[in-house]
Design an enzyme around this catalytic site. Structure first.
Site, PDB file in Angstrom:
ATOM      1  N   LYS A 190       0.907  -1.179  -0.016  1.00 40.76           N
ATOM      2  CA  LYS A 190       0.042   0.035   0.067  1.00 40.76           C
ATOM      3  C   LYS A 190       0.891   1.110   0.003  1.00 40.76           C
ATOM      4  O   LYS A 190       1.386   1.630   0.999  1.00 40.76           O
ATOM      5  CB  LYS A 190      -0.956   0.303   1.075  1.00 40.76           C
ATOM      6  N   GLU A 266       9.109   0.980  11.084  1.00 44.60           N
ATOM      7  CA  GLU A 266      10.127   1.760  10.813  1.00 44.60           C
ATOM      8  C   GLU A 266       9.412   3.141  10.896  1.00 44.60           C
ATOM      9  O   GLU A 266       8.559   3.131  10.190  1.00 44.60           O
ATOM     10  CB  GLU A 266      10.720   1.581   9.757  1.00 44.60           C
ATOM     11  N   CYS A 301      13.023  10.591   7.793  1.00 48.16           N
ATOM     12  CA  CYS A 301      12.937  10.044   9.093  1.00 48.16           C
ATOM     13  C   CYS A 301      14.183  10.314   9.794  1.00 48.16           C
ATOM     14  O   CYS A 301      14.225  10.412  11.042  1.00 48.16           O
ATOM     15  CB  CYS A 301      12.483   8.787   9.151  1.00 48.16           C
ATOM     16  N   GLU A 397       8.997  15.655  15.869  1.00 48.31           N
ATOM     17  CA  GLU A 397       9.546  15.711  14.434  1.00 48.31           C
ATOM     18  C   GLU A 397       8.807  16.602  13.374  1.00 48.31           C
ATOM     19  O   GLU A 397       7.263  16.714  13.461  1.00 48.31           O
ATOM     20  CB  GLU A 397       9.051  14.085  13.804  1.00 48.31           C
TER      21      GLU A 397
HETATM   22  P1  NAP Z   1       1.947   8.192   7.871  1.00 48.07           P
HETATM   23  O1  NAP Z   1       0.941   9.138   7.991  1.00 48.07           O
HETATM   24  O2  NAP Z   1       2.016   7.092   9.323  1.00 48.07           O
HETATM   25  O3  NAP Z   1       1.462   6.843   6.709  1.00 48.07           O
HETATM   26  C1  NAP Z   1       2.249   5.690   6.584  1.00 48.07           C
HETATM   27  C2  NAP Z   1       1.378   4.843   5.670  1.00 48.07           C
HETATM   28  O4  NAP Z   1       0.479   4.301   6.743  1.00 48.07           O
HETATM   29  C3  NAP Z   1       0.537   5.371   4.623  1.00 48.07           C
HETATM   30  O5  NAP Z   1       0.553   4.514   3.483  1.00 48.07           O
HETATM   31  C4  NAP Z   1      -0.632   5.925   5.088  1.00 48.07           C
HETATM   32  O6  NAP Z   1      -1.762   5.815   4.096  1.00 48.07           O
HETATM   33  C5  NAP Z   1      -0.854   4.551   6.132  1.00 48.07           C
HETATM   34  N1  NAP Z   1      -1.773   5.161   7.203  1.00 48.07           N
HETATM   35  C6  NAP Z   1      -2.211   6.157   7.574  1.00 48.07           C
HETATM   36  N2  NAP Z   1      -3.220   6.262   8.581  1.00 48.07           N
HETATM   37  C7  NAP Z   1      -3.460   4.837   8.729  1.00 48.07           C
HETATM   38  C8  NAP Z   1      -4.512   3.934   9.330  1.00 48.07           C
HETATM   39  N3  NAP Z   1      -5.327   4.762  10.137  1.00 48.07           N
HETATM   40  N4  NAP Z   1      -4.422   2.677   9.226  1.00 48.07           N
HETATM   41  C9  NAP Z   1      -3.559   2.049   8.444  1.00 48.07           C
HETATM   42  N5  NAP Z   1      -2.696   2.790   7.776  1.00 48.07           N
HETATM   43  C10 NAP Z   1      -2.653   4.153   7.740  1.00 48.07           C
HETATM   44  O7  NAP Z   1       3.433   8.474   7.523  1.00 48.07           O
HETATM   45  P2  NAP Z   1       3.898   9.550   6.330  1.00 48.07           P
HETATM   46  O8  NAP Z   1       3.286  10.816   6.489  1.00 48.07           O
HETATM   47  O9  NAP Z   1       3.418   8.830   5.169  1.00 48.07           O
HETATM   48  O10 NAP Z   1       5.436   9.472   6.298  1.00 48.07           O
HETATM   49  C11 NAP Z   1       6.095  10.239   7.416  1.00 48.07           C
HETATM   50  C12 NAP Z   1       6.490   9.515   8.588  1.00 48.07           C
HETATM   51  O11 NAP Z   1       7.309   8.263   8.168  1.00 48.07           O
HETATM   52  C13 NAP Z   1       7.460  10.162   9.199  1.00 48.07           C
HETATM   53  O12 NAP Z   1       7.227  10.003  10.539  1.00 48.07           O
HETATM   54  C14 NAP Z   1       8.693   9.826   9.256  1.00 48.07           C
HETATM   55  O13 NAP Z   1       9.674   9.753   9.998  1.00 48.07           O
HETATM   56  C15 NAP Z   1       8.584   8.193   8.894  1.00 48.07           C
HETATM   57  N6  NAP Z   1       9.368   7.281   8.016  1.00 48.07           N
HETATM   58  C16 NAP Z   1      10.278   6.670   8.781  1.00 48.07           C
HETATM   59  C17 NAP Z   1      11.296   5.996   8.095  1.00 48.07           C
HETATM   60  C18 NAP Z   1      12.109   4.775   8.589  1.00 48.07           C
HETATM   61  O14 NAP Z   1      12.759   4.007   7.823  1.00 48.07           O
HETATM   62  N7  NAP Z   1      12.075   4.537  10.021  1.00 48.07           N
HETATM   63  C19 NAP Z   1      11.475   6.133   6.586  1.00 48.07           C
HETATM   64  C20 NAP Z   1      10.759   6.995   5.969  1.00 48.07           C
HETATM   65  C21 NAP Z   1       9.680   7.753   6.804  1.00 48.07           C
HETATM   66  P3  NAP Z   1      -2.185   7.580   3.874  1.00 48.07           P
HETATM   67  O15 NAP Z   1      -0.851   7.675   2.791  1.00 48.07           O
HETATM   68  O16 NAP Z   1      -3.364   7.395   3.069  1.00 48.07           O
HETATM   69  O17 NAP Z   1      -2.126   8.453   4.988  1.00 48.07           O
END
Ligand code: NAP
Ligand code: MG
Length: 498
Positions: A190, A266, A301, A397
């Protein structure tokens, strides 16, 4: 790999945009025909209306994935055969790198230079590296007496859900899809709702490379619907998630309330960039400092937003990073001379500018940068001096191009401050003293510590977080395979000899 602005613009006008889900080897509408819009953040204009997958679509993809897993068409195929498909996929990604990079840049606002490097080099290399690993991964024979032969074998874990963020769309897909396929699993991907396009094209290329139908399914959609349906599905064995800490927690809950699937996480970070008093404030150090905070517009991240600098050299450091920040070129993502493109959405830009305003309101001294007027979601890189540990922007963050300096007195205070966070993804330490570097590296509770340079490591080294940045799961390296493999003991009683 390079591209001119004209070439990128030409590709942009002639792209075929994938806008349907990819299930069981074919593109398909969502079961209810619904779509959602993905936009180009550099202009605010719609790129495409993309199928919004429902729970029924997730069900259909799981059935296809389970069928392909159970019949062994991929999971039990010869290692050499799987290797050949992944190597072919790597080649197809290289051949299509410019097209994929332009698609990703349009969808995400990331610069074409970054997209081309990430996709043409890194993404392709991931499929090659894990493809090469397949026929070099061995099980074990345990030490037993002569009355038994004990084999410890690794087996593909089953059907896996891979839920992705928007900041490195195809690279994050590769970080998970490549090892999952190498392990022999069948996958549902996804992509983030903001950036669904390149993952769909990847599925098409994988089919062209010879991947059997049902092994790789891509389900664009929103988190609450498509993501949640994956998280709660009773026939998905593993979810590997990259995204925010908040949503990572939802996946643990979904697992607990459904089939207790294994969840690899992650998540976010608030990583420190530590400069001890013996460090040489060279151009190289300053380049690493600004790059660690501003790379990908800070939408990273492992962004080293908290720059913890010894007070003896802090003034000089602040002067130098401020001057370098002012040189950043922010603008058209398709122009190769651009350093930072657009923030991914208007909402995200407003979130970042909200943090910048809070930083000022709580007493931080903003020295350069800020939001742009006009269309597109652009922010010039910001440097804050005078931060204190309790300020909001020192703790949460931000995920935007913001660098904040916290001055400290000596190594122990630097370490204490660096550790004062719920996160534990990454840290950088600059010092000329190897003993001090190792002292810090051994004590910092985070998954990666880079010394005298900002680096996340590379394909060969595991990446993941301590504390609220991650679970024990790791992406990259041979460790990534562990997320997608089960361990089985086969104990054969042998009768103990003649
Ligand atoms: P996010 O809002 O948590 O979304 C990540 C994924 O989860 C998306 O596909 C999102 O879909 C889905 N999602 C959102 N709400 C959900 C729910 N209620 N139930 C199930 N799935 C759900 O994160 P993001 O804004 O895309 O990415 C930024 C974050 O990723 C930051 O915190 C960053 O630090 C972290 N990150 C971590 C790493 C690592 O390797 N540690 C690498 C890159 C990024 P939608 O797109 O529809 O919201
Ligand atoms: Mg988009």
């Amino acid at each position: 790999m390079e591209i001119t602005k004209e070439k990128a613009q030409g590709i942009a006008t002639s792209l075929t945009i994938p806008n349907l889900a990819f299930i069981d080897g074919a593109f398909a509408e969502a079961s209810d025909g619904n779509r959602f819009t993905t936009i180009n953040p550099a202009t605010g204009e719609a790129i495409a209306a993309v199928a919004h997958c429902t729970g029924a679509d997730v069900d259909r993809a799981v059935v296809a994935a389970r069928r392909s897993f159970a019949d062994g068409v991929w999971s039990r195929s010869a290692p050499e055969a799987r290797k050949e498909v992944l190597l072919k996929l790597a080649e197809l990604i290289r051949e299509n790198a410019q097209e994929l990079a332009v698609m990703e840049s349009l969808d995400s606002g990331k610069t074409i230079t970054d997209c081309l490097h990430e996709i043409g080099t890194e993404v392709a290399n991931f499929f090659q590296w894990y493809g090469e690993l397949i026929d070099k991964t061995f099980g074990k024979v345990a030490p037993t007496g002569e009355d038994a032969l004990a084999l410890v074998v690794r087996e593909p874990a089953g059907v896996v859900g891979l839920v992705l963020p928007w900041n490195f769309p195809l690279l994050m897909a590769a970080w998970k899809v490549a090892p999952a396929l190498a392990a022999g699993c069948s996958c549902l991907v996804k992509p983030a709702e903001q950036t669904p396009l390149t993952a769909l094209r990847l599925a098409e290329l994988a089919k062209e490379a010879g991947l059997p139908d049902g092994v790789l399914n891509v389900l664009p959609g929103l988190g609450e619907t498509t993501g949640q349906a994956i998280g709660r599905h009773a026939d998905i064995d593993i979810v590997s998630f990259t995204g925010s800490t908040e949503v990572g927690g939802y996946f643990l809950r979904y697992a607990g309330e459904s089939n207790l699937k294994v969840v690899g996480l992650e998540m976010g970070g608030k990583s420190p960039f530590i400069v001890l008093d013996d460090a040489d404030l060279s151009d190289d150090l300053i380049d690493h400092a600004v790059n660690s905070a501003f790379w990908n517009g800070g939408q990273n991240c492992s962004a080293n937003m908290r720059q913890i600098v010894d007070k003896r050299i802090a003034d000089s450091f602040i002067e130098k990073v401020t001057a370098r920040a002012a040189e950043y070129v922010v603008g058209d993502p398709l122009d190769p001379s651009t350093d930072i493109g657009a923030m991914v959405t208007q909402e995200h830009m407003e979130r970042v500018t909200g943090y910048i305003a809070k930083g000022c309101a709580e007493g931080g001294k903003m020295l350069v940068g800020g939001a742009r007027e006009g269309s597109g979601y652009f922010i010039d890189p910001v440097v804050f001096a005078g931060l204190t540990p309790e300020m909001t922007i020192s703790r949460e963050e931000i995920f935007g191009p913001v660098l904040g300096v916290l001055a400290v007195d000596g190594m122990d205070q630097a370490l204490k401050l660096a550790m004062d966070t719920d996160y534990g993804l990454h840290a950088t330490v600059f010092t000329r003293d190897i003993d001090r570097a190792l002292y810090m590296a051994r004590r910092l509770p985070c998954g990666t510590v880079s010394v005298n340079g900002f680096s996340e490591g590379d394909i060969k080294t595991p990446f993941g977080g301590y504390k609220r940045s991650g679970s024990l799961a790791r992406d990259n390296g041979t460790e990534a395979l562990d997320q997608y493999l089960q361990t089985k003991t086969i104990w054969i009683s042998t009768g103990g000899g003649a």
